[in-house]
Every structure is written in structure tokens, then in C-alpha cells.
Design a protein around this motif. Sequence first.
Motif, PDB file in Angstrom:
ATOM      1  N   ILE A   1     -24.388  46.850  16.409  1.00 18.19           N
ATOM      2  CA  ILE A   1     -24.204  47.308  15.038  1.00 18.19           C
ATOM      3  C   ILE A   1     -25.128  46.564  14.082  1.00 18.19           C
ATOM      4  O   ILE A   1     -25.709  47.159  13.161  1.00 18.19           O
ATOM      5  N   ILE A   2     -25.274  45.262  14.268  1.00 18.16           N
ATOM      6  CA  ILE A   2     -26.167  44.483  13.408  1.00 18.16           C
ATOM      7  C   ILE A   2     -27.596  45.004  13.510  1.00 18.16           C
ATOM      8  O   ILE A   2     -28.296  45.164  12.497  1.00 18.16           O
ATOM      9  N   ARG A   3     -28.033  45.306  14.711  1.00 19.95           N
ATOM     10  CA  ARG A   3     -29.397  45.829  14.893  1.00 19.95           C
ATOM     11  C   ARG A   3     -29.537  47.230  14.290  1.00 19.95           C
ATOM     12  O   ARG A   3     -30.561  47.568  13.705  1.00 19.95           O
ATOM     13  N   GLU A   4     -28.499  48.049  14.416  1.00 19.89           N
ATOM     14  CA  GLU A   4     -28.537  49.398  13.843  1.00 19.89           C
ATOM     15  C   GLU A   4     -28.581  49.342  12.322  1.00 19.89           C
ATOM     16  O   GLU A   4     -29.366  50.059  11.680  1.00 19.89           O
ATOM     17  N   LYS A   5     -27.758  48.475  11.734  1.00 21.98           N
ATOM     18  CA  LYS A   5     -27.755  48.333  10.277  1.00 21.98           C
ATOM     19  C   LYS A   5     -29.084  47.782   9.782  1.00 21.98           C
ATOM     20  O   LYS A   5     -29.613  48.229   8.758  1.00 21.98           O
ATOM     21  N   SER A   6     -29.632  46.816  10.508  1.00 20.68           N
ATOM     22  CA  SER A   6     -30.930  46.243  10.140  1.00 20.68           C
ATOM     23  C   SER A   6     -32.009  47.322  10.141  1.00 20.68           C
ATOM     24  O   SER A   6     -32.879  47.352   9.270  1.00 20.68           O
ATOM     25  N   THR A   7     -31.946  48.201  11.120  1.00 19.29           N
ATOM     26  CA  THR A   7     -32.924  49.282  11.235  1.00 19.29           C
ATOM     27  C   THR A   7     -32.816  50.237  10.067  1.00 19.29           C
ATOM     28  O   THR A   7     -33.820  50.603   9.426  1.00 19.29           O
ATOM     29  N   ARG A   8     -31.596  50.663   9.770  1.00 18.93           N
ATOM     30  CA  ARG A   8     -31.389  51.609   8.668  1.00 18.93           C
ATOM     31  C   ARG A   8     -31.802  50.990   7.331  1.00 18.93           C
ATOM     32  O   ARG A   8     -32.464  51.644   6.504  1.00 18.93           O
ATOM     33  N   TYR A   9     -31.416  49.727   7.132  1.00 19.57           N
ATOM     34  CA  TYR A   9     -31.762  49.029   5.887  1.00 19.57           C
ATOM     35  C   TYR A   9     -33.279  48.928   5.745  1.00 19.57           C
ATOM     36  O   TYR A   9     -33.837  49.152   4.663  1.00 19.57           O
ATOM     37  N   SER A  10     -33.952  48.596   6.832  1.00 18.75           N
ATOM     38  CA  SER A  10     -35.411  48.422   6.799  1.00 18.75           C
ATOM     39  C   SER A  10     -36.125  49.713   6.432  1.00 18.75           C
ATOM     40  O   SER A  10     -37.067  49.713   5.634  1.00 18.75           O
ATOM     41  N   ILE A  11     -35.682  50.808   7.007  1.00 19.34           N
ATOM     42  CA  ILE A  11     -36.308  52.105   6.725  1.00 19.34           C
ATOM     43  C   ILE A  11     -36.133  52.470   5.257  1.00 19.34           C
ATOM     44  O   ILE A  11     -37.075  52.941   4.602  1.00 19.34           O
ATOM     45  N   LEU A  12     -34.946  52.224   4.721  1.00 19.99           N
ATOM     46  CA  LEU A  12     -34.684  52.558   3.318  1.00 19.99           C
ATOM     47  C   LEU A  12     -35.413  51.609   2.374  1.00 19.99           C
ATOM     48  O   LEU A  12     -35.882  52.025   1.310  1.00 19.99           O
ATOM     49  N   LEU A  13     -35.521  50.334   2.767  1.00 24.51           N
ATOM     50  CA  LEU A  13     -36.282  49.390   1.943  1.00 24.51           C
ATOM     51  C   LEU A  13     -37.754  49.782   1.910  1.00 24.51           C
ATOM     52  O   LEU A  13     -38.392  49.733   0.852  1.00 24.51           O
ATOM     53  N   LEU A  14     -38.299  50.164   3.060  1.00 26.17           N
ATOM     54  CA  LEU A  14     -39.697  50.596   3.110  1.00 26.17           C
ATOM     55  C   LEU A  14     -39.913  51.815   2.228  1.00 26.17           C
ATOM     56  O   LEU A  14     -40.894  51.884   1.489  1.00 26.17           O
ATOM     57  N   ARG A  15     -39.005  52.766   2.298  1.00 28.50           N
ATOM     58  CA  ARG A  15     -39.105  53.960   1.447  1.00 28.50           C
ATOM     59  C   ARG A  15     -39.117  53.584  -0.027  1.00 28.50           C
ATOM     60  O   ARG A  15     -39.961  54.054  -0.802  1.00 28.50           O
TER      61      ARG A  15
END
Length: 338
Positions: free
Chosen positions: A318-332
Amino acid sequence: MKTAVIYIGVGIDSGLPDEFFFKYGIEISLKCNVYNTTQLRNVAKIAFESNDGLIFIYSKSKWSDLQKVMLVEFERSSVFVDEKEPFVLAKGFKRFLDGVFFDFVYEKPVAFLPYNLKENLDASVVLSHFTSESALVKVFRCDIEKDKNLIYKDEVECIFSVQRKDVDKYEKLKGCYTTTGKSAEDALFDVLENKKVKIATAESCTSGLIAAKIANVPGVSAYLEGGAVTYSNKLKTNILKVQANILYNVGAVSEQTAKAMAVGAINLTNADFSIATTGIAGPGGATKDKQVGLVYIAAASKKGVVVEKVVFSGNRRIIREKSTRYSILLLREFILSQ
């Protein structure tokens, strides 16, 4: 439309994430896990009666228990399916994808999904039957705690199920990135296509998940240059040119390392923008000053870098999944700010 999701023989955290359902516009009103037939019979009956649809997430070992409940509680006869691995199936249910079955039971949609179903599989042929007529609004870095339309909240985002007449109000919220239930990667793709910019990734704790999520979107090859999975300090130094003294003085999980990784990805690929992650996904690796769930995420361009420190809850997956989603949205968000 309210849908109950029941996990059979697996923990809620081990199955498909909520994000998988939300991207299809499904409003989850009840979520629980059961481990034996008695629990399943009781929960399934109550969940079915109090919701508009029912989705079972099953492990292979619990398939027979699930079918017994369909036969007894929902008055279905059985069908013997003679294939490579013969199995019994409640009559009326049809296979649409590998391990995915669907039918209407007393005019309500019911689906069986394997817990290890690949998230990038297009399951819309089945899950479209559970779509809510409300609009799904997603807001990045949302701090709203109480709202009658709030159906999901974590450290990454809030998701609201909103009547279409009220969408404009939520669309104005800071961080709103979709009013149609789009995934983070689809929302990023829209920005990439509009801006015509190239991106790259540099990943440690997420180990390629960010690049993989982005690559799931058709057409993204025009904008995704590539990425580096640099789990070890050695590769952070050799590939991304993170200075050894940074790693020695402040460690791999630090603001300075995340920044250096993001800059290194730009230099390595000559992309216009990059995203980098470094953190502790657990269960081990924590120190006195750095807890499990701590992740530094850096977004960079040729003009500068921003770094955010986030602490995510949950297990390693879950931590890795949340990190991934957060990163994509931060990049956007970072691309839009430039």
C-alpha cells in the motif's frame, strides 16, 4: 449506485485497491473480508439486500465456498465447467476475463473477481454495470475531513461521489484533477498531450511502479522517455550521479537524495520533467529518525526542483501504491505550474 465489495479468503489490503474500482466510476459503500462459509453466507445476504450491486474478490482456495453460497442463499443451481481446470460455477454466470465472472441476480449486478487480477486489464465490460450515475471527483492533497459526498480519503487524495448539478462546486477545489473518475496516470497523460513535453522517472522505493503505471496509458510513448530503478546507493551514484557525500551524510531516504535523483533523471534522459522517489516501504528499514512510510518525492524540470516529504500508512504494498499515485499527481501539478 452503491456497491458492496467482499474479500473472500484474503485481507482487504491484499486484494485490488479502491483506486481500481474508482477508475470505473464505482461507488463502494461497504467493504469487508471473510474467511469461512458461515461468515460469507451472513455477510453476502446482508450486503446484497442493502446495496445495489455486489462484487466478490476471491482467492482460488475459496472458490467452492463462494459457489456454495450462490447456490444456497441466491437459489442458483450449479454448472460443471469442463476446461483445463474443471470447476463448479453457479448457473447463469459467464466468464468475461480470466477469472472474472458476471451475472444479474434478482436484477442486481454480481461479479466474481480474482484478488490477483491485473490492474491494467480493461474490466469495463463487467464493471460498467456497477457504475454510479453520480460524477466521481478526485482532489489531490485534499484536507477535507467531513463532506456528505466524500467516499474515500487517504494521504494522496479525496474522492467524492457528486450529483452532476454540484460538480462545478467541487471542480473549483484546489487539487481537483478529474470530475469523470479518471486515474492519476490518465490525468497526467492529458497534460502531457496538451503541453507536448517529455518525462522521465527515477525510482527507489517504488522500483518502477511509476513508470509502469504511466506506460499503461495508450499513446504515452510519445512523452515517456524512460526511467531508472536505482534501489541501491551504488546505482544512485553510478546512473543518476547522486553524490556519494549526500548518501553518506544524510542517507538515501532524504530530501537531498530525492532532489539529486530527479535532477539526475533529467540529465540522463534530457527529458523536460522528471519525478523521483526514495523512502521506506517497510516492514523493516526504519530508524529512530525515519519511520516506515516516510517517502521523499521530487519533481524536476530544467528550471528547478520541488521536493515533498510524505508519510504514508499501510503495509509495504500500500505504501508503494500510494507513493506511486502521489508521484504521478505531483508531476502533473508541477508540469502545469511551469
